[in-house]
Design a protein around this motif. Sequence first.
Motif, mmCIF file in Angstrom:
data_model
loop_
_atom_site.group_PDB
_atom_site.id
_atom_site.type_symbol
_atom_site.label_atom_id
_atom_site.label_comp_id
_atom_site.label_asym_id
_atom_site.label_seq_id
_atom_site.Cartn_x
_atom_site.Cartn_y
_atom_site.Cartn_z
ATOM 1 N N CYS A 180 3.815 2.377 2.517
ATOM 2 C CA CYS A 180 4.811 3.404 1.988
ATOM 3 C C CYS A 180 4.239 4.658 2.016
ATOM 4 O O CYS A 180 3.161 4.630 1.235
ATOM 5 C CB CYS A 180 5.794 2.964 0.856
ATOM 6 N N GLU A 181 4.932 5.927 2.340
ATOM 7 C CA GLU A 181 4.091 7.168 1.921
ATOM 8 C C GLU A 181 5.132 7.854 1.045
ATOM 9 O O GLU A 181 6.397 7.980 1.312
ATOM 10 C CB GLU A 181 4.041 7.845 3.379
ATOM 11 N N ILE A 182 4.840 8.584 0.211
ATOM 12 C CA ILE A 182 5.495 9.448 -0.658
ATOM 13 C C ILE A 182 4.919 10.673 -0.721
ATOM 14 O O ILE A 182 3.609 10.690 -1.037
ATOM 15 C CB ILE A 182 5.622 8.882 -2.137
ATOM 16 N N ASN A 183 5.514 11.669 -0.181
ATOM 17 C CA ASN A 183 4.975 12.991 0.030
ATOM 18 C C ASN A 183 5.950 14.078 0.227
ATOM 19 O O ASN A 183 7.090 13.804 0.178
ATOM 20 C CB ASN A 183 4.322 12.884 1.539
ATOM 21 N N LEU A 184 5.679 15.412 0.141
ATOM 22 C CA LEU A 184 6.290 16.507 0.012
ATOM 23 C C LEU A 184 6.954 16.496 1.507
ATOM 24 O O LEU A 184 8.135 16.946 1.634
ATOM 25 C CB LEU A 184 5.539 17.737 -0.121
ATOM 26 N N ARG A 203 3.573 8.299 10.861
ATOM 27 C CA ARG A 203 4.264 7.295 11.794
ATOM 28 C C ARG A 203 3.612 6.079 11.576
ATOM 29 O O ARG A 203 4.012 4.877 12.073
ATOM 30 C CB ARG A 203 3.860 7.753 13.162
ATOM 31 N N LEU A 204 2.395 5.930 10.998
ATOM 32 C CA LEU A 204 2.106 4.367 10.634
ATOM 33 C C LEU A 204 2.601 3.651 9.390
ATOM 34 O O LEU A 204 2.335 2.559 9.077
ATOM 35 C CB LEU A 204 0.589 4.539 10.434
ATOM 36 N N PHE A 205 3.286 4.492 8.419
ATOM 37 C CA PHE A 205 3.918 3.765 7.499
ATOM 38 C C PHE A 205 5.212 3.208 7.835
ATOM 39 O O PHE A 205 6.025 3.600 8.476
ATOM 40 C CB PHE A 205 4.109 4.946 6.346
ATOM 41 N N ASP A 206 5.538 2.124 7.103
ATOM 42 C CA ASP A 206 6.898 1.280 7.201
ATOM 43 C C ASP A 206 8.027 2.095 6.823
ATOM 44 O O ASP A 206 9.060 2.003 7.144
ATOM 45 C CB ASP A 206 6.751 -0.049 6.462
ATOM 46 N N GLU A 207 7.693 2.857 5.566
ATOM 47 C CA GLU A 207 8.855 3.699 4.690
ATOM 48 C C GLU A 207 8.059 4.994 4.285
ATOM 49 O O GLU A 207 7.089 5.125 4.135
ATOM 50 C CB GLU A 207 9.116 3.025 3.528
ATOM 51 N N GLY A 208 9.014 6.126 4.425
ATOM 52 C CA GLY A 208 8.605 7.139 4.027
ATOM 53 C C GLY A 208 9.522 7.770 2.983
ATOM 54 O O GLY A 208 10.846 7.776 3.186
ATOM 55 N N PHE A 244 0.857 -1.056 -0.139
ATOM 56 C CA PHE A 244 0.061 -0.126 0.020
ATOM 57 C C PHE A 244 1.036 1.054 0.135
ATOM 58 O O PHE A 244 1.772 1.289 0.728
ATOM 59 C CB PHE A 244 -1.116 0.094 1.283
ATOM 60 N N VAL A 245 0.921 2.166 -0.946
ATOM 61 C CA VAL A 245 1.392 3.487 -1.151
ATOM 62 C C VAL A 245 0.377 4.572 -1.136
ATOM 63 O O VAL A 245 -0.650 4.768 -1.806
ATOM 64 C CB VAL A 245 2.307 3.517 -2.487
ATOM 65 N N ALA A 246 0.695 5.496 -0.194
ATOM 66 C CA ALA A 246 0.009 6.991 -0.289
ATOM 67 C C ALA A 246 0.898 7.931 -0.808
ATOM 68 O O ALA A 246 1.988 8.119 -0.288
ATOM 69 C CB ALA A 246 -0.432 7.335 1.212
ATOM 70 N N ILE A 247 0.411 8.820 -1.839
ATOM 71 C CA ILE A 247 1.240 9.527 -2.313
ATOM 72 C C ILE A 247 0.354 11.028 -2.497
ATOM 73 O O ILE A 247 -0.715 11.201 -2.892
ATOM 74 C CB ILE A 247 1.382 9.151 -3.978
ATOM 75 N N PRO A 297 8.784 9.302 -9.728
ATOM 76 C CA PRO A 297 9.524 8.515 -10.518
ATOM 77 C C PRO A 297 10.515 7.737 -10.192
ATOM 78 O O PRO A 297 10.722 6.610 -10.617
ATOM 79 C CB PRO A 297 9.920 9.550 -11.462
ATOM 80 N N GLU A 298 11.360 8.203 -9.373
ATOM 81 C CA GLU A 298 12.550 7.537 -8.770
ATOM 82 C C GLU A 298 12.075 6.232 -8.077
ATOM 83 O O GLU A 298 12.520 5.261 -8.267
ATOM 84 C CB GLU A 298 13.369 8.178 -7.662
ATOM 85 N N TRP A 299 10.831 6.316 -7.356
ATOM 86 C CA TRP A 299 10.428 4.829 -6.636
ATOM 87 C C TRP A 299 9.752 4.089 -7.608
ATOM 88 O O TRP A 299 10.011 2.863 -7.700
ATOM 89 C CB TRP A 299 9.237 5.423 -5.704
ATOM 90 N N VAL A 300 9.210 4.654 -8.620
ATOM 91 C CA VAL A 300 8.648 3.659 -9.662
ATOM 92 C C VAL A 300 9.704 2.824 -10.312
ATOM 93 O O VAL A 300 9.558 1.640 -10.561
ATOM 94 C CB VAL A 300 7.740 4.382 -10.627
ATOM 95 N N GLU A 301 11.024 3.388 -10.700
ATOM 96 C CA GLU A 301 11.841 2.885 -11.538
ATOM 97 C C GLU A 301 12.617 1.936 -10.412
ATOM 98 O O GLU A 301 12.897 0.674 -11.006
ATOM 99 C CB GLU A 301 12.928 4.015 -11.744
ATOM 100 N N ARG A 302 12.878 2.021 -9.125
ATOM 101 C CA ARG A 302 13.363 1.394 -8.435
ATOM 102 C C ARG A 302 12.437 -0.045 -8.271
ATOM 103 O O ARG A 302 12.889 -0.992 -8.132
ATOM 104 C CB ARG A 302 13.387 1.902 -6.898
ATOM 105 N N LEU A 303 11.096 0.281 -8.140
ATOM 106 C CA LEU A 303 10.064 -0.995 -7.970
ATOM 107 C C LEU A 303 10.069 -1.755 -9.162
ATOM 108 O O LEU A 303 10.225 -2.902 -8.946
ATOM 109 C CB LEU A 303 8.761 -0.258 -7.582
#
Length: 232
Positions: free
Chosen positions: A198-202, A209-214, A171-174, A224-230
């Motif tokens: 995972c949270e991707i945000n400004l 605090r609830l996300f495993d990764e930020g 699950f990813v919130a952007i 785009p960086e996250w998408v290419e890595r995934l």
Amino acid sequence: MKVFILTGAGISAESGLGTFRDKEGLWARFDPMKLATPEAFERDPEKVLAFYNMRRQNLLAASPNAAHRALARLEAGLKERGGSLFLCTQNIDDLHERAGSQEVTHMHGELLKVRCIACEAVTSWQDDVDVDTPCPSCRRTGVLRPHVVWFGEMPLFMEAIYDALLEADLFVAIGTSGSVYPAAGFVAEARAAGIRTCEINLEPSDNARLFDEGRFGPASVTVPEWVERLLA
């Protein structure tokens, strides 16, 4: 891999569409109780329609940014690998679709559609609307409203959204504030089901605090960086 992505106003901010809840956001400049409730529409439909006419023209002048395009690539890339992307957006813009995303679930409706409160027909719409605009289906006037979810109304497609969320591997919130429910509760639902988050945000959201990764920074760079890595 099954990926569930929730997007909010932050992903469209770099396309020139305003966010809502920061100090310079839309609701800091306009009172939502006078513009985005069923009661406001009943009380002063011309004022509400004029506000959404402005927003509709603003949207038509905007273009997708690199973050929208990256999610379209992710959808295609996951499909090629036997996976899937469920793209759920709180946004009422169509920038995901214009960027190439094939399947988008708009839980808060769509600005480029109108709904008739008499016959309930939903129609694609890019022009201005006023109280004299007839419904394309039943031809009555004074019955067209934006096809958007207002305060006090239930978001759309919630059963399908929860089904997709609980089937996801990630699950990813952007670009979300983490303060608007029920969407703000998705991360807790995912965690309870053992789904990585995972949270991707400004900047960190209200529920960061609830996300495993930020990952933090402008969406046009971080997504785009996250998408290419995934996909790698």
